[in-house]
Design an enzyme around this catalytic site. Sequence first.
Site, short mmCIF file in Angstrom:
data_model
loop_
_atom_site.label_atom_id
_atom_site.label_comp_id
_atom_site.label_asym_id
_atom_site.label_seq_id
_atom_site.Cartn_x
_atom_site.Cartn_y
_atom_site.Cartn_z
N SER A 297 0.85 -1.18 0.00
CA SER A 297 0.00 0.00 0.00
C SER A 297 0.89 1.24 0.00
CB SER A 297 -0.90 -0.01 1.24
OG SER A 297 -1.79 1.07 1.23
N LYS B 249 -0.97 -0.88 -4.51
CA LYS B 249 -2.20 -0.18 -4.15
C LYS B 249 -1.86 1.27 -3.85
CE LYS B 249 -4.56 -0.79 -0.12
NZ LYS B 249 -5.51 -1.46 0.79
N LYS C 114 -2.98 4.96 -2.55
CA LYS C 114 -3.95 5.75 -1.81
C LYS C 114 -4.35 6.94 -2.68
CE LYS C 114 -3.88 3.47 2.14
NZ LYS C 114 -5.07 2.85 2.75
N ASP D 254 -7.18 2.88 -3.23
CA ASP D 254 -7.90 2.88 -1.95
C ASP D 254 -8.18 4.33 -1.57
OD1 ASP D 254 -8.97 2.45 0.54
OD2 ASP D 254 -7.11 1.74 1.46
N GLU E 11 -11.21 0.59 -3.84
CA GLU E 11 -11.51 0.25 -2.45
C GLU E 11 -12.13 1.44 -1.70
OE1 GLU E 11 -9.03 -1.32 1.48
OE2 GLU E 11 -8.20 -1.61 -0.53
N ASP F 23 -13.98 -1.98 2.68
CA ASP F 23 -13.01 -2.10 3.77
C ASP F 23 -13.66 -1.61 5.06
OD1 ASP F 23 -10.91 -1.95 5.55
OD2 ASP F 23 -9.72 -0.53 4.40
N LYS G 225 -10.16 -6.79 7.99
CA LYS G 225 -9.23 -6.36 9.03
C LYS G 225 -9.71 -6.96 10.36
CE LYS G 225 -7.52 -2.24 6.75
NZ LYS G 225 -7.65 -0.78 6.58
N GLY H 85 -4.06 -4.26 6.06
CA GLY H 85 -2.97 -3.92 6.96
C GLY H 85 -3.23 -2.61 7.68
#
Length: 375
Positions: free
Chosen positions: A144, A170, A172, A198, A223, A248, A272, A300
């Site tokens: 990430s 991934k 952000k 995400d 996401e 998520d 998670k 994570g």
Amino acid sequence: MSSGDIEVELREAELPLVRPFRTSRGVETSKRVLLLRWSPPGSTAATAGWAECGADPEPTYYPEYIATVRLALADVLVPMAREIAAGDGPLLPRLRAALADLPGMPLAKSALESAVLDAELRACGMPLRTYLGGDRERIPVGVSVGIPDSIDELLDWVSGYLDDGYRRIKLKVRPGWDVEPLRAVREAFGDALPLQVDANQAYRTSDIPHLLGLDAFGLLLLEQPFPADDLLGHARLAADLATPVCLDESITSVGATAAAISLGATDSVNIKPARVGGYPIARSIHDLCAAHGVPVFCGGMLETGIGRAMNLALACLPNFTLPGDISATSRYYERDITQHFELVDGHLVPPEGPGSGAIVDHDVLDDVTTAVTML
């Protein structure tokens, strides 16, 4: 078991991050973490149970945060667990039943239950992945990538992670930081790069026309674009977006997951364990998603080795078919409080040994500890 012979320790520690981690919700330069040690009578340093709480220092991501978790554990959950431990029969199933009857507090509940589970598995010599039902020996992982200061910095980061061997990138994203970085990464590394984004709830349903434009980048998934409680908004987006939608923050329980699947609000799920209340509940969410053909991956939260080892055990279950966010130790820390976990051909290997398999380095732990409380 005499409840008075049980040692329960809360330990707060702070570890510097290798580089700042910025998302749509803020930036972290270090990881402040709350750890819980559960030591039943006769346990040793090797057989005590450890758990890592998913709470942050402030309520910027979850309603619970470190101060409220400490209060919940000290005033409610640990006294309750001591009382249950003084009764007859195995502790873990009775503790789980009692926790299920209490509303809220998933992060605090997860920390307590996970420490007890780790201790009981260590005592009987069973690995956590065996208890959960997993049988994989290697876990494919992605990375990430936080929001950098510039496109050039982003490309340097991505290049380094690909050189390290990560199987998936991934990014952000947030309003104003989405199309440009995606275009730059695709131009630099090609269309074959497994790439997802995400948003950490940064968009609103009024952004749907803009988000539909992300289909042009051939993403694995988008996401959590909308707030956690907006399942209908996610369903609207999923109906028109070719890119799979992943939830998520919306995944808080088995019931919430079932509702999301029923509404067509998600094509995949980021599990998670701390957020849903622990690893047995996370396993139930995995099973529900598997029954409906919805793939999952393990998310994570910048975990130390204690949380990372437990997440690897969970990710051994068969429906964890998407590369997880369980990055290598060196992604976040130069020194960890357990053994390091590093990439081997784009995979992490779950540790051997009973319980989580995490081996606490007490010298490092003492160096980074900021507070210790015995409950």
